[in-house]
Scaffold this motif. Sequence first.
Motif, PDB file in Angstrom:
ATOM      1  N   GLN A 150     -61.640-153.807  15.470  1.00 50.99           N
ATOM      2  CA  GLN A 150     -60.335-154.089  14.869  1.00 50.99           C
ATOM      3  C   GLN A 150     -59.808-155.427  15.369  1.00 50.99           C
ATOM      4  O   GLN A 150     -59.353-156.256  14.595  1.00 50.99           O
ATOM      5  N   ASN A 151     -59.905-155.617  16.690  1.00 56.66           N
ATOM      6  CA  ASN A 151     -59.500-156.894  17.286  1.00 56.66           C
ATOM      7  C   ASN A 151     -60.749-157.752  17.418  1.00 56.66           C
ATOM      8  O   ASN A 151     -61.590-157.517  18.277  1.00 56.66           O
ATOM      9  N   GLN A 152     -60.873-158.733  16.554  1.00 54.86           N
ATOM     10  CA  GLN A 152     -62.072-159.560  16.510  1.00 54.86           C
ATOM     11  C   GLN A 152     -61.889-160.885  17.256  1.00 54.86           C
ATOM     12  O   GLN A 152     -62.582-161.865  16.962  1.00 54.86           O
ATOM     13  N   SER A 176     -71.579-171.663  12.709  1.00 52.46           N
ATOM     14  CA  SER A 176     -71.516-172.262  11.374  1.00 52.46           C
ATOM     15  C   SER A 176     -71.309-171.216  10.292  1.00 52.46           C
ATOM     16  O   SER A 176     -70.877-171.541   9.176  1.00 52.46           O
ATOM     17  N   ASP A 177     -71.592-169.961  10.615  1.00 50.60           N
ATOM     18  CA  ASP A 177     -71.421-168.893   9.625  1.00 50.60           C
ATOM     19  C   ASP A 177     -69.988-168.392   9.564  1.00 50.60           C
ATOM     20  O   ASP A 177     -69.643-167.619   8.658  1.00 50.60           O
ATOM     21  N   LEU A 178     -69.160-168.833  10.513  1.00 47.70           N
ATOM     22  CA  LEU A 178     -67.781-168.356  10.571  1.00 47.70           C
ATOM     23  C   LEU A 178     -66.880-169.208   9.703  1.00 47.70           C
ATOM     24  O   LEU A 178     -67.149-170.389   9.463  1.00 47.70           O
ATOM     25  N   ASP A 179     -65.776-168.585   9.309  1.00 46.44           N
ATOM     26  CA  ASP A 179     -64.786-169.364   8.573  1.00 46.44           C
ATOM     27  C   ASP A 179     -64.079-170.301   9.548  1.00 46.44           C
ATOM     28  O   ASP A 179     -64.111-170.085  10.776  1.00 46.44           O
ATOM     29  N   ARG A 192     -63.857-169.819  13.582  1.00 43.64           N
ATOM     30  CA  ARG A 192     -64.677-170.721  14.379  1.00 43.64           C
ATOM     31  C   ARG A 192     -63.824-171.450  15.400  1.00 43.64           C
ATOM     32  O   ARG A 192     -64.229-171.613  16.558  1.00 43.64           O
ATOM     33  N   THR A 193     -62.638-171.896  14.986  1.00 47.91           N
ATOM     34  CA  THR A 193     -61.723-172.580  15.919  1.00 47.91           C
ATOM     35  C   THR A 193     -61.350-171.650  17.066  1.00 47.91           C
ATOM     36  O   THR A 193     -61.305-172.056  18.239  1.00 47.91           O
ATOM     37  N   THR A 194     -61.082-170.401  16.738  1.00 46.66           N
ATOM     38  CA  THR A 194     -60.706-169.430  17.779  1.00 46.66           C
ATOM     39  C   THR A 194     -61.852-169.195  18.762  1.00 46.66           C
ATOM     40  O   THR A 194     -61.644-169.156  19.981  1.00 46.66           O
ATOM     41  N   MET A 214     -64.428-170.077  24.096  1.00 49.63           N
ATOM     42  CA  MET A 214     -65.548-170.588  24.882  1.00 49.63           C
ATOM     43  C   MET A 214     -65.083-171.675  25.832  1.00 49.63           C
ATOM     44  O   MET A 214     -65.494-171.724  26.997  1.00 49.63           O
ATOM     45  N   PHE A 215     -64.209-172.559  25.353  1.00 53.36           N
ATOM     46  CA  PHE A 215     -63.681-173.615  26.210  1.00 53.36           C
ATOM     47  C   PHE A 215     -62.873-173.024  27.362  1.00 53.36           C
ATOM     48  O   PHE A 215     -63.013-173.445  28.524  1.00 53.36           O
ATOM     49  N   ASP A 216     -62.018-172.040  27.056  1.00 47.39           N
ATOM     50  CA  ASP A 216     -61.198-171.414  28.100  1.00 47.39           C
ATOM     51  C   ASP A 216     -62.061-170.721  29.150  1.00 47.39           C
ATOM     52  O   ASP A 216     -61.756-170.762  30.350  1.00 47.39           O
ATOM     53  N   GLN A 217     -63.122-170.100  28.699  1.00 52.64           N
ATOM     54  CA  GLN A 217     -64.015-169.422  29.648  1.00 52.64           C
ATOM     55  C   GLN A 217     -64.677-170.418  30.588  1.00 52.64           C
ATOM     56  O   GLN A 217     -64.794-170.172  31.790  1.00 52.64           O
ATOM     57  N   ARG A 218     -65.128-171.539  30.055  1.00 53.67           N
ATOM     58  CA  ARG A 218     -65.731-172.565  30.914  1.00 53.67           C
ATOM     59  C   ARG A 218     -64.708-173.121  31.896  1.00 53.67           C
ATOM     60  O   ARG A 218     -65.015-173.358  33.075  1.00 53.67           O
TER      61      ARG A 218
END
Length: 304
Positions: free
Chosen positions: A221-223, A250-253, A257-259, A264-268
């Motif tokens: 539900q929470n993607q 690339s398969d994401l809208d 994709r921005t999210t 990923m940036f926040d995790q790094r």
Amino acid sequence: MAILSEYEEEDQKKPTTSSVKKAQFSSVLDPSDPIGFLEKVFEFVARESDFFKSNSLVNDVSAVVRMVKDKVEAEEKKRTKELKAKENAKAEKEAKVEPPVAEAVQKEVVKATVAEKEVNRESETKVDEKKGPRAPNKGNGLDMDNYSWGQSLQEVNITVPVPPGTKSRFITCEIKKNYLKVGLKGQSPAIDGELFQPVKVEDCFWSLEDQKSISVLLTKQNQMEWWKYLVKGEPEIDTQKVEPENSKLSDLDPETRTTVEKMMFDQRQKSMGLPTSDEMQKQEILKKFMAEHPEMDFSKAKIN
């Protein structure tokens, strides 16, 4: 004188004890054939005496046999009793321990038991210290004993091995908003528990793959969040180490994709001890506000 002479003649006719001829018996007892030896004995007695002419022959022989048998049994009982007495005395001697020695042995046993408990307690403590978030597998989930699971931001994929040749009618799979149960009918389920987060039941399904494994797909539900575990009670994964495949971005809208890129940036940033994108944005806003209001003193302000 005639009478005396006649008496002397009759007396001379009687055999004296010293004049009786003694017969010698010569035979060897073979332990494997005692009956043969007895036959020779009886033949010798019959030949050398009138013993077998007696009317009480059978009774006399039976009496001798009983007497000998009773004597042998009595001697055997005596030897058995003496042997048992020796064994009991030896056992008592070996079991006898002086009180000071027994007390010392007991103390050593207690010390050893306490030491063993301390070692076990330390081992359990070390194991507990090692407990914590685990590194995820290649699918960003975990490999458990009875199943494995992986995830993307949108879905959770589960694989449950089953015996080769399993038919779908033997499978039980129950999917609810916050609950999952998977296994074979009549057996303990491989998965049975509360899910980490709710799922879209209408977009979830399962299938039997090559009659070797059950494949379950759950739609989150929470993607926008990684799951730390599949069902409640199992080990957690370290979501900071989740590595989504770049080829799938690339398969994401564009919005999703921005999210994902932001996450990923926040995790790094967190892994390096640096501010996340949200924290950096707040710092920029604060700097801009301070520049626009130089008359205000922010030296004592607490900013969260």
